[in-house]
Design an enzyme around this catalytic site. Structure first.
Site, PDB file in Angstrom:
ATOM      1  N   ASN A  75      -0.421   1.732   5.841  1.00  0.00           N
ATOM      2  CA  ASN A  75       0.392   0.916   5.222  1.00  0.00           C
ATOM      3  C   ASN A  75       1.124  -0.235   6.004  1.00  0.00           C
ATOM      4  O   ASN A  75       1.957   0.135   7.020  1.00  0.00           O
ATOM      5  CB  ASN A  75       1.438   1.472   4.470  1.00  0.00           C
ATOM      6  CG  ASN A  75       2.458   0.691   3.689  1.00  0.00           C
ATOM      7  OD1 ASN A  75       2.196  -0.300   3.214  1.00  0.00           O
ATOM      8  ND2 ASN A  75       3.764   1.273   3.657  1.00  0.00           N
ATOM      9  N   GLY A  76       0.930  -1.276   5.921  1.00  0.00           N
ATOM     10  CA  GLY A  76       1.451  -2.371   6.540  1.00  0.00           C
ATOM     11  C   GLY A  76       0.437  -3.651   7.104  1.00  0.00           C
ATOM     12  O   GLY A  76      -0.591  -3.650   6.631  1.00  0.00           O
ATOM     13  N   GLU A  82      13.167 -18.028 -13.176  1.00  0.00           N
ATOM     14  CA  GLU A  82      12.700 -16.435 -13.563  1.00  0.00           C
ATOM     15  C   GLU A  82      11.819 -16.498 -14.635  1.00  0.00           C
ATOM     16  O   GLU A  82      10.817 -15.906 -14.871  1.00  0.00           O
ATOM     17  CB  GLU A  82      14.083 -15.488 -13.905  1.00  0.00           C
ATOM     18  CG  GLU A  82      13.670 -14.198 -14.508  1.00  0.00           C
ATOM     19  CD  GLU A  82      12.961 -13.395 -13.271  1.00  0.00           C
ATOM     20  OE1 GLU A  82      12.641 -13.779 -12.337  1.00  0.00           O
ATOM     21  OE2 GLU A  82      12.467 -12.250 -13.900  1.00  0.00           O
ATOM     22  N   TRP A  90      -3.058  -2.700  -1.642  1.00  0.00           N
ATOM     23  CA  TRP A  90      -2.913  -3.815  -1.872  1.00  0.00           C
ATOM     24  C   TRP A  90      -3.428  -4.856  -0.773  1.00  0.00           C
ATOM     25  O   TRP A  90      -2.978  -4.612   0.396  1.00  0.00           O
ATOM     26  CB  TRP A  90      -1.284  -4.241  -2.141  1.00  0.00           C
ATOM     27  CG  TRP A  90      -1.195  -5.641  -2.627  1.00  0.00           C
ATOM     28  CD1 TRP A  90      -1.203  -5.994  -3.803  1.00  0.00           C
ATOM     29  CD2 TRP A  90      -0.625  -6.639  -1.869  1.00  0.00           C
ATOM     30  NE1 TRP A  90      -1.004  -7.231  -4.049  1.00  0.00           N
ATOM     31  CE2 TRP A  90      -0.764  -7.987  -2.776  1.00  0.00           C
ATOM     32  CE3 TRP A  90      -0.481  -6.991  -0.597  1.00  0.00           C
ATOM     33  CZ2 TRP A  90      -0.285  -9.146  -2.372  1.00  0.00           C
ATOM     34  CZ3 TRP A  90      -0.205  -8.176   0.206  1.00  0.00           C
ATOM     35  CH2 TRP A  90      -0.114  -9.420  -0.930  1.00  0.00           C
ATOM     36  N   LYS A 148       3.859  -3.824  -7.273  1.00  0.00           N
ATOM     37  CA  LYS A 148       5.365  -3.481  -7.500  1.00  0.00           C
ATOM     38  C   LYS A 148       6.452  -3.826  -6.411  1.00  0.00           C
ATOM     39  O   LYS A 148       7.349  -4.106  -6.547  1.00  0.00           O
ATOM     40  CB  LYS A 148       5.603  -2.246  -8.218  1.00  0.00           C
ATOM     41  CG  LYS A 148       7.228  -2.045  -8.833  1.00  0.00           C
ATOM     42  CD  LYS A 148       7.543  -2.732 -10.151  1.00  0.00           C
ATOM     43  CE  LYS A 148       8.738  -2.950 -10.394  1.00  0.00           C
ATOM     44  NZ  LYS A 148       9.036  -4.088 -11.201  1.00  0.00           N
ATOM     45  N   CYS A 159       1.000  -1.231   0.217  1.00  0.00           N
ATOM     46  CA  CYS A 159      -0.119  -0.004   0.035  1.00  0.00           C
ATOM     47  C   CYS A 159       0.966   1.340   0.015  1.00  0.00           C
ATOM     48  O   CYS A 159       2.126   1.253   0.279  1.00  0.00           O
ATOM     49  CB  CYS A 159      -0.883   0.104   1.196  1.00  0.00           C
ATOM     50  SG  CYS A 159      -1.908  -1.434   1.390  1.00  0.00           S
ATOM     51  N   LYS A 162       7.949 -15.032 -14.616  1.00  0.00           N
ATOM     52  CA  LYS A 162       7.387 -14.169 -15.521  1.00  0.00           C
ATOM     53  C   LYS A 162       6.107 -14.617 -15.913  1.00  0.00           C
ATOM     54  O   LYS A 162       5.122 -13.731 -16.053  1.00  0.00           O
ATOM     55  CB  LYS A 162       8.458 -13.953 -16.933  1.00  0.00           C
ATOM     56  CG  LYS A 162       9.758 -13.033 -16.364  1.00  0.00           C
ATOM     57  CD  LYS A 162       9.471 -11.534 -16.185  1.00  0.00           C
ATOM     58  CE  LYS A 162       9.198 -11.428 -14.747  1.00  0.00           C
ATOM     59  NZ  LYS A 162      10.226 -11.315 -13.729  1.00  0.00           N
ATOM     60  N   ARG A 166       2.640   0.414  -5.408  1.00  0.00           N
ATOM     61  CA  ARG A 166       2.523  -0.130  -4.165  1.00  0.00           C
ATOM     62  C   ARG A 166       1.311  -1.136  -4.081  1.00  0.00           C
ATOM     63  O   ARG A 166       1.238  -1.626  -2.922  1.00  0.00           O
ATOM     64  CB  ARG A 166       2.943   0.805  -3.128  1.00  0.00           C
ATOM     65  CG  ARG A 166       4.070   1.420  -3.305  1.00  0.00           C
ATOM     66  CD  ARG A 166       3.946   2.500  -2.130  1.00  0.00           C
ATOM     67  NE  ARG A 166       4.319   1.977  -0.955  1.00  0.00           N
ATOM     68  CZ  ARG A 166       5.630   1.528  -0.325  1.00  0.00           C
ATOM     69  NH1 ARG A 166       6.748   2.033  -1.043  1.00  0.00           N
ATOM     70  NH2 ARG A 166       5.753   1.190   0.958  1.00  0.00           N
ATOM     71  N   GLU A 211       3.310 -14.520 -13.372  1.00  0.00           N
ATOM     72  CA  GLU A 211       2.687 -13.237 -13.106  1.00  0.00           C
ATOM     73  C   GLU A 211       1.789 -12.689 -14.169  1.00  0.00           C
ATOM     74  O   GLU A 211       0.898 -11.961 -13.475  1.00  0.00           O
ATOM     75  CB  GLU A 211       3.997 -12.259 -12.946  1.00  0.00           C
ATOM     76  CG  GLU A 211       4.812 -12.385 -11.900  1.00  0.00           C
ATOM     77  CD  GLU A 211       5.833 -11.576 -11.779  1.00  0.00           C
ATOM     78  OE1 GLU A 211       5.798 -10.423 -10.928  1.00  0.00           O
ATOM     79  OE2 GLU A 211       6.831 -11.293 -12.436  1.00  0.00           O
TER      80      GLU A 211
HETATM   81  O1  M6R Z   1      12.023  -5.011  -5.283  1.00  0.00           O
HETATM   82  P1  M6R Z   1      12.448  -6.180  -4.975  1.00  0.00           P
HETATM   83  O2  M6R Z   1      13.409  -6.459  -5.999  1.00  0.00           O
HETATM   84  O3  M6R Z   1      12.798  -6.412  -3.505  1.00  0.00           O
HETATM   85  O4  M6R Z   1      11.346  -7.121  -5.384  1.00  0.00           O
HETATM   86  C1  M6R Z   1      11.190  -8.449  -5.059  1.00  0.00           C
HETATM   87  C2  M6R Z   1      10.032  -8.995  -5.426  1.00  0.00           C
HETATM   88  O5  M6R Z   1       8.926  -8.620  -5.300  1.00  0.00           O
HETATM   89  C3  M6R Z   1       9.993  -8.932  -7.088  1.00  0.00           C
HETATM   90  O6  M6R Z   1      11.027  -9.416  -7.864  1.00  0.00           O
HETATM   91  C4  M6R Z   1       8.793  -9.653  -7.593  1.00  0.00           C
HETATM   92  O7  M6R Z   1       8.890 -10.862  -7.797  1.00  0.00           O
HETATM   93  C5  M6R Z   1       8.440  -9.051  -9.224  1.00  0.00           C
HETATM   94  N1  M6R Z   1       7.219  -8.894  -9.437  1.00  0.00           N
HETATM   95  C6  M6R Z   1       9.044 -10.067 -10.376  1.00  0.00           C
HETATM   96  O8  M6R Z   1       8.863  -9.897 -11.577  1.00  0.00           O
END
Ligand code: M6R
Length: 603
Positions: free
Chosen positions: A103-104, A479, A79, A598, A2, A483, A27, A486
């Site tokens: 937030n939290g 990875e 979120w 994000k 959030c 991708k 966020r 997601e």
């Molecule tokens: O900001 P960060 O790199 O710490 O984030 C870690 C993960 O939340 C982030 O890599 C997430 O898995 C992405 N959505 C992957 O595409």
């Protein structure tokens, strides 16, 4: 997770809040809301979904969006953690005497809620946040003192949170508390103006100095003054904001895939010179006398860490382990002070990684943050920071963050090897030569993109995907699977190719899609056998390789190179394009996929 914003002043409060929330939309975008108090009158707007929905709602209301009377306001982009993304669960939460954004996570909210219900409070939402306004009411009824009630309220909360709270009784001040989740406060450029936000992005251009609050700091802002419960450190804000634009691409993700050539080049600038590798940010004492490197991260950053673990052992000859931050925190790890702790994070705000870093610091370990966002929480905690220089990454699915992280970590492996004299001059020379070739491997050729687009239509169904690889191509497989999951919402798993025969191969049939990473220069014969085993059991095979593979159902040819790390980046681009094109065909929101955010600032 959030994002929260707050404003006290005479400018257009709703606009400032909405603009701020837009900056924080990464966020979370399940719902958004604002509350504005002006002359004792409260206006509240909430909408499910993205900020644009909230904006539309305000515009079609009778609210005077141009008002420049003195007012105070708070805003939130959510979120969802507790309760579905509905308007009822959207912030600000409104109580009898107070309005709050948070937030939290309030971890003890259930006990508090039960206690409050028993004393007659009626809850309307399923959120943890709502306990805050009820607790405030409970204490305010006893004392009629807003400040005391706020302090009594926050004293009862457990978990990680940052809070902005406004009250009916003192409609000219914002109370705040930071514990675990980020919060920044700034004096605005106009007289008596004060701004709050979860990150500094919404403040840039509106303020010149900022305090990034430390945990445990609380207080209130009133009449251009901020009263803190302890000493704080003011820092100068950057003067200009970086804006990310799509620049003609369909999605930010697409643009960010295409940008990798440039940002990876940037990540090397000044760090590779002739036959030398250097990091101004690292002093040699950080890397010498180290017997182990422990890497900690989440998601894509974890995959970059896993890739780097092969390189640290292979090149720097240092034992290297990698941990998923959320697991690491609670496993009671044995930490020794001859271990160097490296966190990797695009945002620098991921709660699990940040807490892991704090834990390691507390145990006396030296630490480095490999991070994309300067001034983020992790960069302020770690002993040193190496910035990845990827620029703003807007797509929720990380692309250029991963390639820059991997390259930076590879360079760090070389730097450690140099400092600890575990690499011969000739070998360093060879490695640097390969590194310089990486940006070229990241160029997206039209032919390749078109091939991925065409192939994507064959992969919209099935009962699952296995991405398989060996060595560094195993984290790359992880990875690739992440991708796809997601943004396409299809089930996918990344697996070490040699491990398939120990169980998962039982799933093989034509509806099981195997995406096989088959580099020429990294155990080609071994992976070939693994793929043949799957083909023999009728799995549909999509092979990615510079070498023709006759058993594949689909084949994506990568450019021939002479080093496995160049093949790594060639294949990375293929995986990113393939998942994006599958997502497009499925009609999904590529940049803001469902259920995600994000930056993940809750554990
Ligand atoms: O900001 P960060 O790199 O710490 O984030 C870690 C993960 O939340 C982030 O890599 C997430 O898995 C992405 N959505 C992957 O595409």
């Amino acid at each position: 997770m959030c994002g929260i914003v707050g404003y006290i002043g005479k400018q257009n409060t709703s606009k400032i809040l909405i603009d701020g929330l837009r900056e924080l939309e990464y966020r979370g975008y399940d719902s958004a809301g604002i509350a504005i108090l002006e002359d004792d009158k409260l206006d509240v707007f909430k909408a499910v979904g993205k900020i644009a929905n909230l904006e539309a709602k305000i515009e079609t209301s009778a609210y005077d969006t141009e008002s420049s009377n003195f007012s105070i306001g708070i805003g939130h982009t959510r979120w969802a953690t507790h309760g579905k993304p509905t308007e009822l669960n959207a912030h600000p939460h409104l109580g009898e005497y107070s309005y709050v954004v948070h937030n939290g996570i309030i971890e003890n909210y259930k006990e508090l809620k039960d206690e409050l219900i028993n004393s007659g409070h009626k809850f309307v939402s399923q959120t943890d946040t709502e306990v805050i306004v009820h607790l405030f009411e409970y204490y305010f009824n006893k004392t009629n003192d807003a400040k005391k009630s706020f302090l009594d309220t926050i004293a009862r909360l457990e978990g990680a949170y940052s809070i902005l709270l406004i009250t009916k009784s003192q409609p000219n001040r914002i109370f705040f508390m930071k514990h675990g989740s980020p919060l920044a406060i700034a004096h605005g450029n106009n007289k008596d103006e004060i701004l709050f936000a979860s990150s500094d992005a919404p403040l840039i251009g509106l303020a010149s100095d900022v305090v990034y609050l430390e945990d445990g700091v609380s207080g209130y802002a009133i009449d251009g003054n901020i009263v803190f419960n302890q000493e704080v450190k003011w820092t100068t804000l950057p003067t200009s904001k970086q804006f990310a634009q799509k620049d003609g691409f369909r999605f930010f993700m697409e643009k960010e895939i295409y940008e990798q050539h440039d940002v990876v080049t940037d990540s090397m600038l000044g760090r590779i010179k002739d036959d030398e590798i250097n990091f101004e940010e690292l002093n040699e004492s950080l890397c010498s006398g180290i017997n182990e490197i422990k890497i900690c991260a989440c998601g894509t950053s974890y995959h970059a860490g896993l890739t780097a673990s092969y390189l640290f052992e292979r090149i720097s000859k240092v034992r290297c382990s990698v941990e998923i931050a959320s697991e690491f925190r609670y496993k009671e790890p044995l930490l020794k002070d001859d271990t160097l702790f490296i966190v990797i994070s695009q945002s620098g705000e991921t709660a699990d990684t940040l807490e892991a870093l704090k834990m390691a610091k507390k145990a006396g370990l030296k630490s480095i943050a490999v991070c994309n966002v300067d001034n983020s929480s992790m960069t302020r905690v770690a002993d040193a920071t190496v910035l990845t220089r990827a620029g703003i990454e807007k797509g929720v699915a990380s692309t250029k963050a991963f390639s820059t992280q991997t390259v930076v970590l590879w360079m760090m492996a070389l730097y450690f090897a140099k400092v600890n004299e575990t690499i011969a001059k000739q070998e360093l020379h060879e490695q640097l030569k390969v590194l310089r070739e990486v940006p070229k491997s990241l160029i997206v050729e039209d032919k390749l993109h078109e091939k991925c687009r065409r192939l994507s239509k064959r992969y919209l169904h099935g009962h699952g995907f296995f991405f398989i690889g060996r060595d560094v191509f195993y984290p790359l497989a992880l990875e690739g699977a992440l991708k796809l999951k997601e943004i396409s919402y299809l089930h996918a798993e990344g697996y070490p190719a040699g491990e398939m025969k120990h169980g998962p191969i039982a799933l093989a049939d034509p509806e099981l899609f195997t995406i096989a990473l088959m580099p020429q220069h990294c155990h080609y014969d071994k992976i070939k056998s693994n793929v043949e085993e799957l083909s023999a059991r009728d799995s549909t095979i999509c092979a990615i390789s510079p070498l023709e593979f006759e058993l594949s159902d689909d084949f994506i040819k990568t450019k021939p190179t002479d080093h496995y790390m160049l093949e790594f980046f060639e294949m990375l681009v293929v995986l990113q394009l393939l998942s994006m094109e599958i997502s497009v065909r499925l009609g999904n929101d590529v940049d803001m996929p469902r259920n995600l955010a994000k930056s993940v600032t809750v554990e």
